[in-house]
Motif scaffolding. Sequence first.
Motif, PDB file in Angstrom:
ATOM      1  N   ILE A 299      -4.442  -2.386  -6.159  1.00  0.00           N
ATOM      2  CA  ILE A 299      -5.717  -2.064  -5.519  1.00  0.00           C
ATOM      3  C   ILE A 299      -6.192  -3.190  -4.583  1.00  0.00           C
ATOM      4  CG2 ILE A 299      -8.191  -1.817  -5.991  1.00  0.00           C
ATOM      5  CD1 ILE A 299      -6.771   0.791  -6.175  1.00  0.00           C
TER       6      ILE A 299
ATOM      7  N   LEU B 129      -7.815   6.556  -1.727  1.00  0.00           N
ATOM      8  CA  LEU B 129      -8.495   5.755  -2.753  1.00  0.00           C
ATOM      9  C   LEU B 129      -9.194   6.626  -3.795  1.00  0.00           C
ATOM     10  CD1 LEU B 129      -9.988   2.532  -1.117  1.00  0.00           C
ATOM     11  CD2 LEU B 129      -8.652   2.684  -3.221  1.00  0.00           C
TER      12      LEU B 129
ATOM     13  N   LEU C  28     -16.550   2.062  -3.380  1.00  0.00           N
ATOM     14  CA  LEU C  28     -15.476   2.335  -4.338  1.00  0.00           C
ATOM     15  C   LEU C  28     -16.048   2.651  -5.711  1.00  0.00           C
ATOM     16  CD1 LEU C  28     -12.416   2.420  -4.796  1.00  0.00           C
ATOM     17  CD2 LEU C  28     -12.483  -0.031  -5.277  1.00  0.00           C
TER      18      LEU C  28
ATOM     19  N   SER D  32      -6.689   8.752  -5.749  1.00  0.00           N
ATOM     20  CA  SER D  32      -5.888   8.011  -6.738  1.00  0.00           C
ATOM     21  C   SER D  32      -6.611   7.852  -8.068  1.00  0.00           C
ATOM     22  CB  SER D  32      -5.553   6.616  -6.184  1.00  0.00           C
ATOM     23  OG  SER D  32      -6.686   5.756  -6.218  1.00  0.00           O
TER      24      SER D  32
ATOM     25  N   THR E  71       0.836  -1.205   0.000  1.00  0.00           N
ATOM     26  CA  THR E  71       0.000   0.000   0.000  1.00  0.00           C
ATOM     27  C   THR E  71       0.867   1.250   0.000  1.00  0.00           C
ATOM     28  OG1 THR E  71      -1.782  -1.176   1.138  1.00  0.00           O
ATOM     29  CG2 THR E  71      -1.824   1.226   1.240  1.00  0.00           C
TER      30      THR E  71
ATOM     31  N   TRP F 272       1.914   1.660  -3.445  1.00  0.00           N
ATOM     32  CA  TRP F 272       0.777   2.206  -4.198  1.00  0.00           C
ATOM     33  C   TRP F 272       0.703   3.722  -4.037  1.00  0.00           C
ATOM     34  CZ3 TRP F 272      -3.831   3.994  -1.598  1.00  0.00           C
ATOM     35  CH2 TRP F 272      -4.905   4.289  -2.441  1.00  0.00           C
TER      36      TRP F 272
ATOM     37  N   VAL G 240      -4.460  -2.899  -1.340  1.00  0.00           N
ATOM     38  CA  VAL G 240      -4.969  -1.759  -0.572  1.00  0.00           C
ATOM     39  C   VAL G 240      -6.235  -2.158   0.183  1.00  0.00           C
ATOM     40  CG1 VAL G 240      -5.880   0.589  -0.743  1.00  0.00           C
ATOM     41  CG2 VAL G 240      -3.962  -0.104  -2.180  1.00  0.00           C
ATOM     42  N   LEU G 241      -7.102  -2.919  -0.465  1.00  0.00           N
ATOM     43  CA  LEU G 241      -8.334  -3.367   0.194  1.00  0.00           C
ATOM     44  C   LEU G 241      -8.026  -4.342   1.334  1.00  0.00           C
ATOM     45  CD1 LEU G 241     -10.593  -3.786  -2.967  1.00  0.00           C
ATOM     46  CD2 LEU G 241     -10.533  -1.892  -1.339  1.00  0.00           C
TER      47      LEU G 241
END
Length: 430
Positions: free
Chosen positions: A194, A217, A262, A220, A114, A117, A197-198
């Motif tokens: 992604i 989120l 999301l 991005s 993350t 990311w 990240v979740l």
Amino acid sequence: MPRPLPRWPLYALFVAFPIWWTLGLGDMIWPLFAIPMTVLLLRHGRLRAPRGFGLWLLFLVWMLASAIQIDTGGRMIGFFYRALIYLAATVIFLYVYNGTERDLPARRVALTLTAYWAAVIAGGYLGVLFPHGSLDTPMAHIVPQGLQSNELVAHMVNPRFSQGNPDGFWQNEPRPSAPFAYTNGWGHNYAELIPFVLVALAFLRRGPLFRLVLVLLPVSLIPAFLTVNRGMFVALGLGLGYAALRMTVRGNAKGLLTLGALLIAALGVNLAIGVEDRVADRVSNSATNETRLAVYQEAYERTLESPLFGYGAPRPSLLGEGVPAVGTQGQFWNVLFSHGFVGAALFLGWFVWLCWRTRRAPTATALWTHVVVVMTTVMIFYYGLMDSGLVIVMIAGALALREAESHPPTRPRAAPLLATPTPPRVPAPA
């Protein structure tokens, strides 16, 4: 008793990646850090590999053998770099797979990726805000000019912030690419990250770091949409849709609500910056689809002339000026053209096996890392994976396998065929 595997190599690779990028080492950091990871694995004392790993090892052997087809020094540089990335991804896969939940907990791995990311997002904003920009790294003053004439080396030591013509920004050009050489590299890395990240959000649940990631989120999505990266949209749509289907079957309402939130954020950003118009403009003013299909066909037809070991590396197209080199438009086609039909079968077989082996996905971490593998197995047909893209999917596969092995399926114990039936219990008289 095996020695624990330390976490610092993963932190140094991903959390410190912006440092390596600004130094001009971003593309070479993966094989460099594979060296201490190899030493740590050897000191670990007990090296394990999953069933089916032989497919990948056979691919590595076949890939190295195809070096006999290299015909120029420039192509040998490219071959050597790709071979190092394949070997580095192998080491990193084994490092994560052999790490225990105590040594390399899934939570730490997800948070580490993350952080990476977040660096990808920052690079995307560099491309949005400074489309003319590039980086004059220290390596640009160290690497000989003769080597910098190689396109791969030039991108490493003088990375640009965007790809395309800066004067045509509002015609979807340039498209953010930093910290990668190409916009497609930005797209496939973003798509692969992604799910991690979740996973990180699921582990964090609350607190300042949770809120920070939650804010990042939707933030991005702006550089993501401005890449106008159709392959990224396809991969994310496929991956998130597949995850939603699995969650529906399992009755995971909380996970579905997260995906719904999301999706709402994505629709909001879409309306704010007019992504649909940009994509439509790119499709109507671009012949990339036709060009890609022509290059794919050329890769297949020319591989028929060298079916065993291919050509060792991509080569110029015979279709004319301005057409991308054969073997540069998708990892599968790169492997097919560079290493022949056997190499392509082993490479694809490894990813198909990895999808199948991790399909059970007993935990949320296992499901999302399995989703990364599924998405990437689709993306290899139109995206190149060299460097971080291959490393990320190998980490996802290692974590998914670890989760599956630590949560074996529970099966009801079958009754013996000749067991004596238990007489019914008669209640005692009141």
